[in-house]
Design an enzyme around this catalytic site. Sequence first.
Site, PDB file in Angstrom:
ATOM      1  N   GLY A  47       0.854  -1.182   0.000  1.00  0.00           N
ATOM      2  CA  GLY A  47       0.000   0.000   0.000  1.00  0.00           C
ATOM      3  C   GLY A  47       0.889   1.230   0.000  1.00  0.00           C
ATOM      4  O   GLY A  47       1.936   1.255   0.666  1.00  0.00           O
ATOM      5  N   CYS A  48       0.468   2.239  -0.741  1.00  0.00           N
ATOM      6  CA  CYS A  48       1.363   3.397  -0.933  1.00  0.00           C
ATOM      7  C   CYS A  48       1.589   4.165   0.362  1.00  0.00           C
ATOM      8  O   CYS A  48       2.724   4.486   0.717  1.00  0.00           O
ATOM      9  CB  CYS A  48       0.826   4.300  -2.033  1.00  0.00           C
ATOM     10  SG  CYS A  48      -0.874   4.838  -1.814  1.00  0.00           S
TER      11      CYS A  48
END
Lengths: 347, 347, 347, 347
Positions: free
Chosen positions: C149-150
């Site tokens: 996930g960023c």
Amino acid sequence: MTYSVAVSGASGYAGGEILRILAAHPDIEIRTVTAHANAGQPLVQHQPHLRSLAHLTLQETTPEILSGHDIVFLALPHGQSGQYTDALTDVSLVIDAGADHRLSSSADWNAFYGGDFHEPWAYGVPELPTQAGKQRANLVGATRIAAPGCNASTVSLSIAPGIAAGVIDPTDLVSVLAVGPSGAGKSLKPHLLGSEILGSANPYAVGGVHRHIPEVKQALRAAGAAEVHLSFTPVIVPMARGILATSSAPITPGASDADIRAAWEHAYGEERFVQLLPEGTYPRTADVIGANTALLGLHIDRDVNRVTIVAAVDNLVKGTAGAAVQSMNIALGLDEGRALTVNGVAP
Amino acid sequence: MTYSVAVSGASGYAGGEILRILAAHPDIEIRTVTAHANAGQPLVQHQPHLRSLAHLTLQETTPEILSGHDIVFLALPHGQSGQYTDALTDVSLVIDAGADHRLSSSADWNAFYGGDFHEPWAYGVPELPTQAGKQRANLVGATRIAAPGCNASTVSLSIAPGIAAGVIDPTDLVSVLAVGPSGAGKSLKPHLLGSEILGSANPYAVGGVHRHIPEVKQALRAAGAAEVHLSFTPVIVPMARGILATSSAPITPGASDADIRAAWEHAYGEERFVQLLPEGTYPRTADVIGANTALLGLHIDRDVNRVTIVAAVDNLVKGTAGAAVQSMNIALGLDEGRALTVNGVAP
Amino acid sequence: MTYSVAVSGASGYAGGEILRILAAHPDIEIRTVTAHANAGQPLVQHQPHLRSLAHLTLQETTPEILSGHDIVFLALPHGQSGQYTDALTDVSLVIDAGADHRLSSSADWNAFYGGDFHEPWAYGVPELPTQAGKQRANLVGATRIAAPGCNASTVSLSIAPGIAAGVIDPTDLVSVLAVGPSGAGKSLKPHLLGSEILGSANPYAVGGVHRHIPEVKQALRAAGAAEVHLSFTPVIVPMARGILATSSAPITPGASDADIRAAWEHAYGEERFVQLLPEGTYPRTADVIGANTALLGLHIDRDVNRVTIVAAVDNLVKGTAGAAVQSMNIALGLDEGRALTVNGVAP
Amino acid sequence: MTYSVAVSGASGYAGGEILRILAAHPDIEIRTVTAHANAGQPLVQHQPHLRSLAHLTLQETTPEILSGHDIVFLALPHGQSGQYTDALTDVSLVIDAGADHRLSSSADWNAFYGGDFHEPWAYGVPELPTQAGKQRANLVGATRIAAPGCNASTVSLSIAPGIAAGVIDPTDLVSVLAVGPSGAGKSLKPHLLGSEILGSANPYAVGGVHRHIPEVKQALRAAGAAEVHLSFTPVIVPMARGILATSSAPITPGASDADIRAAWEHAYGEERFVQLLPEGTYPRTADVIGANTALLGLHIDRDVNRVTIVAAVDNLVKGTAGAAVQSMNIALGLDEGRALTVNGVAP
């Protein structure tokens, strides 16, 4: 072989973009970067995005420091390149990203820029149609190259094919451009402050005074226009990069829809970096950010009997630094697209 | 006296802006707000900036709920007002912010919108020159008013004075508009997503298909044009609000620079909300955000023998909700500028 | 050798970015692109910036179509990868850009996502410190990889070195992130509309409910934390891409300034794509746009006895697609940085 | 009665906003506007959005010109007000929008600003809790008022209620702010250029050096804190106006969720311009643009045992000019909200 390169004006936007592109070029060694006020400081202090060049320090911009490289890029304020270009006699290839070597008319230079006039160099827009073929022919083996003005090349690429094919009339052209502020450089002027630009569309240089006007006219005359008349209105909009130029030209009596579309297809059908989109589709600037691509959409509007051309360009790439590197590749006999990409960074 | 008001489409952008303006109007009581999908929810859930209206709940949009108010504003998607307007016979003043009552030609309606055609109402752009004077005359005492399309009124205000004075030729008009996405409403369409709009200039409805074209032509015919031909290209740019329209029209043979400038000065010299800037100055959209002001800059470009008019408008205020309230004030005999400001929110 | 690749979810932002990067990868042939609603349409209709892939058509996302490639990238909405990953037994390397194979705790999965739980795969953040060394070790020769996930990887990279070195206390962490909307994907939700995002800073998922929280905690436990407590507040700001995460952690009693700085220098001193900036300098997101670089600035604030780490990442590159390609390179034994750049596109 | 007003620094952002608000104030006559470099020019050349003040010309900023008004607003660079305030003995009410009269500690002044120290004036944040009640008490009948720093007042308003009620611990505060560049004024600095700000989140004054830190600490001590420790990180994001401050404070042992929420409800339940949103909702800056409103969202995060407060303020209104006018209204005994609105301009 590897070519040694010096880039002057390396702390500015055009210089920074030349460096960003060259940093990925397998045939180039970036040996020297120079600046004026910022000399002595690390490059990365002014270009913190150029991580791979963190070892470089800005040197003074002098003929002595620039000499001795195979290639020199000048990314200086307009009117300042000339003092260096005369002295760089030993440099095989000099590419000027400023305006000093773009115009062939000293009258135009005096009217729009002023100061010493310098002779025109090969014009760094390879795909631009000319009466003899394309500007590319002038770049093959060139030793002195003038990279284009970003707005100028965008508008010229939009209109020239119709002139070369005789399907439009160049005496009543209208261009309105939405442009990002990076085209104006890293200048400390109130109208370029973030607070002034965010959330607003700001016209500037309205009324025939923009410096790129004579450059467009010259390029369109080279494409075959006897006379060019152009209404040119740039509008700064809140995006760091990009030009979205909407240009409109009267259709020559008798030109059919097929004739018109064929003119642009003929000009760009084989080109990698200038592409005509399918009928009914128009480009966005997001699609060309970071790319050396000019995307064009064309509409034939019979209500006004005009052709409308919408063109998207990244002013710092295809409009300046990409055009410079593409022209360099041509001059050196390398693959024209080396270190350049057709794919934009979107969204 | 205090007028009771209902606003339908209150969860959208146009409805929200009507409410923002009316909330400061001393003669108005906002009694009812209605919506479609969002009925039953607090207004402030959809318009969290309208703190002074936090007590209101969205009701269903039905003729029954809208009836019984002195004034009803309709801010519905195009084509949906008609079903209500027929039923609101007991309402003294109905103002439609949609397109349903703008066009006098059913052919235009069918070509650009489709669905049932409804009769045209008084057009809510008071300052717009007509052959008989100004559109304001139709609004005095009006009971049914059609607020304008934002792009349409911006372009019409730009060009109409030159037509009324006979100094420009309406058969070869070119307009290019930088517009914020709020003009398209709160619609869930991919091209309106923030990621698509940020950092990009995106043309849309290119090629004579934009729905505001027949509205412009109608307004310009009302100003005296026998025939209107118009190239119209809107470009969405990354600002929530605002229209910066650059319009260009050929100068009538023989019209002097003084004649031309006088045309616009004559039209707007006494107006509060439409102002012509001094020669050589041009407006920014930031200068009109939140204001009911249209600012115009005019350049006479003898290179192409065209007049260029640059106009800045807040699409939600002077382009829609402000125009609606200004028209309401006129219809009611109130001061035309009540609850409206000429000063923008900048930077 | 050349590896054949299929990318599912190719019409979305993560899928588009994987394609943009792979298009420049010399060892990769992009053979197949798939989508759901848009199957049958040209890729370039949905990704008009990917000019070099204009020949590709979106196919259905089915196990049959994805099978038979050397490598499959899944860029699907969270919870939808699992149905495909079970069926892709013949594919040598599968990389999931969704969340389905990130979490090791089914309880976390159920609390933050819901639906079928799937086993965790090698975590695609090579530089992240673990008790055993770095996550890179798990990626060498891996056949199944979960891209991060960023927001999660940005925060984990910010904090993990201090945990691994024992100089900060993981039980009172505070992270506030300025993020661009592209991290939320091409979803048609009202709060992602351009009009909502332009000119505004909008908090979302406030209060411990953001789905990346368990992913951060898992990564920090892997770095040596017995227990992690984290206040996590993301704020959408008007830039298409980028994460600027400001994280703060209490200093372990006795840890000296030199100890603290050494922890991050030790973790990232030899890394290409995660860089600690010199003392007193902090990164901007512009510096990493389009690049696979995470830039970190570190301040030791003795007023509160906390370390503040400011990290800049392009959510679509180092945060997602770049991390996926970097991990692929490692898994295949290629140079880790192939097709990836450390230089951002700025301004 | 009508009060005559002079505004110095009228060509800057704070001065412009004071004028925008006062232009709608029924009890105020804006008689004089002054500037430094721009003296002699029309106000509207520098503030083209202030159409109703187009008749005013900028005069020199001198004590002589400022004297003789009922009220003087000073919107000068920090450190420059003091030279005038000593001389304006005949002016009934002087309001300084600069920092010169905010700090009570000369040590703080020297450490964060430098130059001559001036005595503190009544602090223009009426709603801010103090041990004795609210800052409003100091403003009633005041003749000298210091308008607040925008970031400072936003953070102080966020945290002070919890301190006043004893439910949070002021010795481990963390604030991270997303701020628009207009807070930095119309200064010609490279990092404030549009090209640098568009598309990027840029931290600045990281690490305890921001000038608003002592102002926050002073306000929180006035609310009852014995000692304040604060980590403070501002991040410039691409919106012209607005502050979105996320602040976090440890919960005092024993304080219940109800106790905590009651602290803020008690402080602001009766306030017009500072509003606590319902549980689970958080403000956006768009909701307060142009408005004098501070909107607060509060989350009790038991994972870290901290209260998170998200606050949205228009830095130029509630953060500066609106606070100044609100304080003026109080000092003069007028309705506190005259010429001020609670409704933002959104989208």
